[in-house]
Design an enzyme around this catalytic site. Sequence first.
Site, short mmCIF file in Angstrom:
data_model
loop_
_atom_site.label_atom_id
_atom_site.label_comp_id
_atom_site.label_asym_id
_atom_site.label_seq_id
_atom_site.Cartn_x
_atom_site.Cartn_y
_atom_site.Cartn_z
N PHE A 1 -11.23 -7.49 14.05
CA PHE A 1 -10.10 -7.90 13.01
C PHE A 1 -9.91 -6.85 12.10
O PHE A 1 -10.84 -6.28 11.47
CB PHE A 1 -10.78 -9.17 12.36
CG PHE A 1 -9.35 -9.75 11.52
CD1 PHE A 1 -8.33 -9.85 11.90
CD2 PHE A 1 -9.75 -9.50 9.88
CE1 PHE A 1 -7.16 -10.29 11.16
CE2 PHE A 1 -8.84 -9.90 9.18
CZ PHE A 1 -7.52 -10.45 9.63
N GLN A 2 -8.79 -6.23 11.91
CA GLN A 2 -8.16 -5.53 11.16
C GLN A 2 -8.75 -4.15 11.45
O GLN A 2 -8.95 -3.15 10.41
CB GLN A 2 -8.25 -5.73 9.76
CG GLN A 2 -7.46 -6.83 9.58
CD GLN A 2 -7.34 -7.19 7.99
OE1 GLN A 2 -8.22 -6.88 7.13
NE2 GLN A 2 -6.05 -7.81 7.52
N GLU B 1 0.71 -1.25 0.11
CA GLU B 1 0.12 -0.06 0.00
C GLU B 1 0.83 1.37 0.09
O GLU B 1 0.41 2.31 -0.51
CB GLU B 1 -0.96 -0.09 1.02
CG GLU B 1 -1.91 -1.04 1.08
CD GLU B 1 -1.55 -2.48 1.53
OE1 GLU B 1 -0.39 -2.55 2.08
OE2 GLU B 1 -2.58 -3.27 1.88
N LYS C 1 -17.37 -1.08 6.25
CA LYS C 1 -17.93 -2.13 5.19
C LYS C 1 -19.34 -2.11 5.09
O LYS C 1 -19.95 -2.02 3.92
CB LYS C 1 -17.40 -3.43 5.73
CG LYS C 1 -17.92 -4.61 4.69
CD LYS C 1 -17.13 -5.90 5.22
CE LYS C 1 -17.27 -6.81 3.92
NZ LYS C 1 -16.50 -8.09 4.26
N MET D 1 24.24 8.89 2.00
CA MET D 1 24.08 10.22 2.58
C MET D 1 24.63 10.15 4.11
O MET D 1 25.10 10.80 4.71
CB MET D 1 22.60 10.76 2.49
CG MET D 1 22.61 12.29 2.98
SD MET D 1 23.76 13.47 2.28
CE MET D 1 22.76 14.22 0.89
C1 LIG Z 1 12.52 5.97 5.23
C2 LIG Z 1 13.69 6.37 5.62
N1 LIG Z 1 14.48 5.93 6.45
C3 LIG Z 1 15.72 6.47 6.64
C4 LIG Z 1 16.20 7.84 6.16
C5 LIG Z 1 17.35 8.38 6.59
N2 LIG Z 1 18.27 8.45 5.30
C6 LIG Z 1 18.25 9.51 4.64
S1 LIG Z 1 19.34 9.29 3.13
C7 LIG Z 1 19.77 7.63 3.62
C8 LIG Z 1 20.56 6.96 2.97
C9 LIG Z 1 20.04 6.74 1.47
O1 LIG Z 1 20.84 5.62 0.97
P1 LIG Z 1 20.81 5.26 -0.61
O2 LIG Z 1 19.31 4.97 -0.86
O3 LIG Z 1 21.92 4.24 -0.83
O4 LIG Z 1 21.07 6.56 -1.28
P2 LIG Z 1 22.58 7.34 -1.50
O5 LIG Z 1 22.51 8.24 -0.19
O6 LIG Z 1 23.68 6.35 -1.15
O7 LIG Z 1 22.69 8.30 -2.44
C10 LIG Z 1 18.88 7.24 4.81
C11 LIG Z 1 19.23 6.25 5.57
C12 LIG Z 1 15.08 8.16 5.37
N3 LIG Z 1 15.50 9.52 4.60
N4 LIG Z 1 13.90 7.49 5.09
#
Ligand SMILES: Cc1ncc(C[n+]2csc(CCOP(=O)(O)OP(=O)(O)O)c2C)c(N)n1
Length: 582
Positions: free
Chosen positions: A111-112, A49, A161, A483
Site C-alpha cells: 500500500f502506497q 505536497e 518506515k 500566454m
Molecule cells: C503546469 C503547467 N501546465 C501547462 C502549462 C502551459 N502554459 C504556459 S503559460 C499557460 C497559461 C497561463 O495562464 P494564466 O495563469 O491565466 O496566465 P496568463 O498567461 O494569462 O498571464 C499555460 C497553460 C504550464 N506552463 N504549466
Amino acid sequence: MKLTGAQALIKALEMENVEVIFGLPGGCILPAYDPLLDSSIRHILVRHEQGAGHMAEGYAHVTGRPGVAMVTSGPAATNLVTPLCDAYMDSIPMVAITGQVSTTAIGTDAFQECDTVGITRSVTKHNELVMRAQDLPLAIRQAFHIATTGRPGPVLIDVPKDVLQLPMEWYWPTDAEVADSLPGYRPTTKGHPRMIKEAARLILASERPVLYVGGGVLKARAATALRELAELTQIHVVTTLMARGAFPDSHPLCLGMPGMHGTATAVTALQKADLLVALGARFDDRVTGKVSAFAPEAKIIHVDIDPAEQGKVRRPDVPIVGDCRLVIEEIVKAIKDLLASGETQADTSVWRSRVSGWREQFPLAYEPSEPGEALKPQFCLEKLRDNAPQGTILCSGVGQHQMWSSQYWKFEEPYSWVNSGGLGTMGFSVPAAIGAKVGRPDATVWAVDGDGCFQMTAQELVTASTERIPIKVAILNNSYLGMVRQWQEMFYEERYSEVYLSPDLPDYVKWAEAMGCIGIRVESPEEVEPAIEKANAIDDRPVVVEFRVDAREKVFPMVAAGQSNDDILLPPMQSARRSGLS
Ligand SMILES: Cc1ncc(C[n+]2csc(CCOP(=O)(O)OP(=O)(O)O)c2C)c(N)n1
C-alpha cells in the site's frame, strides 16, 4: 546515545540548522512526525505536497539556504515530482524527505509503495533510499552538502518506515568524513588561471562586449563582484529571467532581460556583440532563439560551475569551470593587472552610443487604456512596482503575467525575484511566495499570478492563513490561459482552442475570503492604487487582489519560438522604426 531512526533524522535536520520544514504526514513517514513535536524546527502543514515543494523552493530562492520538504510515500512522493523537477531546472538547493514502505515490503506493491528513487532520479541532483537507521546522519549530511555545493539542486532521501522505527547509535559525521564518503564529488570552484588571463585579454580587446548574466551569479552570491567587473570595464549587462536582481535595473549599464520577451536592446545587444561574457548562464533556448543565428559574431567566454554546461549549446572560446564569484573576482584582478602593466581597453564608444540609441528608440511600451476600456495588466504592474515597500520580494506564476512582471518591475536587489524559469510551472507563485515570506518575514512578499495558475495551487492560501503568513497575491485575471491564447492568436490564425476560462468563475474575492484572506476586486484604473495601498497596509493575513485586465493584451517584444533573435517582433507602435535596430 541510542535513538530511533526517526529521532536521528530530526536531530540531523536540527544539526543542519533547519528552521522550517514544509510537509504533510502520512503512514510511512508517521514515525518522523513524532519527534518533530519535541524539536526546535517549525513545521508548516501544507494542503498539497506540491505546495510543500514550491514553498521549499521559495524559501531557498530568497535565503540561499536549502528548503526542506517532508512527505509520506506513494502519492505524496509523486506529488513532489513537479517541484523537484522545477528545483532541478533552476538549480535551487532543496532537501526532500520521503517516507517509504518498510524494507520488508519493498517490491511487493505494498500500500502506497512507489519507486520514489526511480521516479525522481532524473529530477534530483542526488537521491538515495536509506536502508539502515545507522546510515541516516551521514545520508542527511551528504544531502545538504550535495544540495548546496557546486551547482545547487534538489536531493531526495527516501526512508522506509521500519528504518525510522529501528534503533541506531547517534553520531555526527565531520566535514572530512562527508567529503571522504563522496569521493566522486569534488566540484571545481577555482577557475583555471590561464583561462582567466585569456578572458581578461579578450574583454580588454573587445569593441562590442556584453555581460550575459544568468541565475548562477545569484547562486554564487556574485552580485558585488559582477558590479565591480561591469563598472571597471563599463560593459553593459543583461540579466536573464533567472538573474533579475543580480544587477540593478536602475544602473546605467543595465539593459534588462534578454530572450523571447526581453527588451529589444538586450536582445539586439547580444545579437550584435563581438564578445559575450556568459556568467552562470546556460544559453537557454528562450534566450538564444534559433541557436545557429544567435550572436553570430561573438566570441564566448563561458563561466559556469557545472562542466556539463560548457559547450552544451554553444562552443565557448574560453571555457572557465568554477564558482562565478571566485572567477569574476579573479577576472577583475587579471584585468587590473593587465591595465597596470600598460595594456589598454579597446574603444567601445561607438558601440555604447549604438546601445544608447536602441534604448531611446525601443523602450518597453504598451498602449494605455482609454477611459472606459479594460485595465491594462502592465499598468497594474507599474502601480504595484511604484507602491511597493522598500525590499519587496516579487514572485510570479507562469505565463504572460510572469513576463510582464519581469519586464515592468525594477529589480534593484539580488534575491528579490522568485519565479519558475526552466520548467515554467503554473501554480508556482502562491506556494513559492509563502516559502519566501517564511524565509524573509521582514519583507513584503507579492505573488503575481494568472487566473489559470492561481487555480492550480490556490489552496495553499489556507496554509498561509492558518500559519499566519501574510503574503499578498495579485491575480491578473484576463479570463484566459493568456500566454497560450497569445500563441493561438499570433501563430494559429486566432483559432482559440481551450484557452477560455471565465471572468467570474470562480469568484476570486469569495474564494479568498473562504480561505481566510482579505479579497479585493479591481476593475477600473482609479481603483488600482487604493487597492494596492490597502493590501500593502494589511499585515495580519494574506490578501488577494483580483485585477480584471484586458484579455487582448499581448506580451511584446517577442521572438517567436525557434526564430532568430534578429526577427524580434516589436510592440505595434514601434514596428515602423525597426530598421533602427541595426
Ligand atoms: C503546469 C503547467 N501546465 C501547462 C502549462 C502551459 N502554459 C504556459 S503559460 C499557460 C497559461 C497561463 O495562464 P494564466 O495563469 O491565466 O496566465 P496568463 O498567461 O494569462 O498571464 C499555460 C497553460 C504550464 N506552463 N504549466
